[in-house]
Design a protein around this motif. Structure first.
Motif, mmCIF file in Angstrom:
data_model
loop_
_atom_site.group_PDB
_atom_site.id
_atom_site.type_symbol
_atom_site.label_atom_id
_atom_site.label_comp_id
_atom_site.label_asym_id
_atom_site.label_seq_id
_atom_site.Cartn_x
_atom_site.Cartn_y
_atom_site.Cartn_z
ATOM 1 N N THR A 34 94.917 60.343 -4.041
ATOM 2 C CA THR A 34 94.171 59.107 -4.240
ATOM 3 C C THR A 34 94.130 58.902 -5.865
ATOM 4 O O THR A 34 93.779 57.792 -6.089
ATOM 5 C CB THR A 34 92.792 59.315 -3.528
ATOM 6 O OG1 THR A 34 92.219 60.357 -4.273
ATOM 7 C CG2 THR A 34 92.844 59.238 -2.232
ATOM 8 N N THR B 280 108.124 56.447 0.570
ATOM 9 C CA THR B 280 106.874 57.349 0.545
ATOM 10 C C THR B 280 106.858 58.710 1.193
ATOM 11 O O THR B 280 106.286 59.568 0.470
ATOM 12 C CB THR B 280 105.709 56.497 1.399
ATOM 13 O OG1 THR B 280 105.690 55.032 0.896
ATOM 14 C CG2 THR B 280 104.161 57.052 1.295
ATOM 15 N N GLN C 282 105.336 62.656 -0.446
ATOM 16 C CA GLN C 282 104.341 63.714 0.273
ATOM 17 C C GLN C 282 103.514 64.744 -0.374
ATOM 18 O O GLN C 282 102.305 64.786 -0.435
ATOM 19 C CB GLN C 282 104.711 63.797 1.736
ATOM 20 C CG GLN C 282 104.725 62.607 2.401
ATOM 21 C CD GLN C 282 103.654 62.039 2.524
ATOM 22 O OE1 GLN C 282 102.330 62.359 2.990
ATOM 23 N NE2 GLN C 282 103.862 60.543 2.469
ATOM 24 N N ASP D 29 92.290 54.349 -0.378
ATOM 25 C CA ASP D 29 92.811 54.728 0.835
ATOM 26 C C ASP D 29 93.915 55.257 0.857
ATOM 27 O O ASP D 29 95.043 54.564 0.561
ATOM 28 C CB ASP D 29 92.657 53.637 1.670
ATOM 29 C CG ASP D 29 93.189 53.886 3.114
ATOM 30 O OD1 ASP D 29 93.116 55.100 3.258
ATOM 31 O OD2 ASP D 29 93.067 52.785 3.933
ATOM 32 N N LYS D 30 93.907 56.620 0.924
ATOM 33 C CA LYS D 30 95.440 57.340 0.604
ATOM 34 C C LYS D 30 96.537 57.066 1.903
ATOM 35 O O LYS D 30 97.639 57.029 1.368
ATOM 36 C CB LYS D 30 95.172 58.983 0.890
ATOM 37 C CG LYS D 30 96.504 59.791 0.757
ATOM 38 C CD LYS D 30 96.111 61.313 0.710
ATOM 39 C CE LYS D 30 97.408 62.031 0.574
ATOM 40 N NZ LYS D 30 97.229 63.471 0.660
ATOM 41 N N SER D 31 95.900 56.507 3.001
ATOM 42 C CA SER D 31 96.885 56.280 4.130
ATOM 43 C C SER D 31 97.464 54.968 3.715
ATOM 44 O O SER D 31 98.578 54.503 4.348
ATOM 45 C CB SER D 31 96.150 56.099 5.361
ATOM 46 O OG SER D 31 95.184 55.080 5.390
ATOM 47 N N SER D 32 97.164 54.171 2.717
ATOM 48 C CA SER D 32 97.550 52.625 2.462
ATOM 49 C C SER D 32 98.600 52.870 1.287
ATOM 50 O O SER D 32 99.247 51.808 0.950
ATOM 51 C CB SER D 32 96.292 51.870 1.978
ATOM 52 O OG SER D 32 96.092 52.109 0.739
ATOM 53 N N LYS E 163 101.994 52.980 -0.491
ATOM 54 C CA LYS E 163 103.336 52.805 0.144
ATOM 55 C C LYS E 163 104.232 52.880 -1.142
ATOM 56 O O LYS E 163 103.695 52.124 -2.151
ATOM 57 C CB LYS E 163 103.685 51.691 0.856
ATOM 58 C CG LYS E 163 102.822 51.764 1.929
ATOM 59 C CD LYS E 163 103.154 52.686 3.111
ATOM 60 C CE LYS E 163 102.233 52.581 4.440
ATOM 61 N NZ LYS E 163 102.060 53.899 4.828
#
Length: 148
Positions: free
Chosen positions: A109, A100, A104, A83-86, A88
């Motif tokens: 992933t 983080t 960017q 999960d790329k949004s996870s 950190k």
């Protein structure tokens, strides 16, 4: 005036290579390194089924010359996508500093890439954490031993 805009545009291009990966920029600022060391609660449990985190470069077993390339690979386990949004990346200081956003352009992933990272001399503890799409979490602490 046109020359000024061209130079600004060219300077911005110099910080991004063709793959969109930032390089030659500060990963950790001297003012951040001067903060007191922080702490993170660590815990272990039985079998870990979360994603793997492998440090490709630099070699964490020796002193690091700066600038250096920071490359980290993520490994999926059991076919579970990351999960790329996870993802950190935190500098362990007091207070904790979220690095983080500085990754960017080099965050996916598959891993993290930061070329030509500028870091002040000293020991710097960084925590990389991520989850797979089923919520299984992995966290890895690394220490960058940067020499002058």
């Amino acid at each position: 005036m046109i020359m000024k805009h061209f130079l600004t545009f060219f300077s911005a291009l110099c910080l991004i290579n063709l793959n969109g990966i930032a390089y030659g920029a500060p990963l950790i600022l001297a003012s951040e390194a001067a903060l007191p060391d922080g702490s993170i609660a660590t815990y272990t449990r039985g079998i870990v089924r979360g994603p793997g985190v492998d440090i490709i470069s630099p070699d964490l077993n020796s002193h690091i010359k700066r600038p250096f390339d920071l490359k980290v690979d993520f490994k999926e386990h059991g076919g579970n996508l990351i999960d790329k949004s996870s993802i950190k990346v935190v500098y362990v200081k007091s207070p904790l500093i979220d690095l983080t956003p500085r990754f960017q352009n080099g965050l996916s992933t598959k891993g993290l890439v930061f070329l030509g990272a500028e870091v002040p001399p000293g020991d710097h503890v960084i925590r990389i954490s991520l989850k797979d799409i089923d919520g299984r979490e992995t966290s890895k602490l690394i220490t960058l031993k940067v020499k002058d």
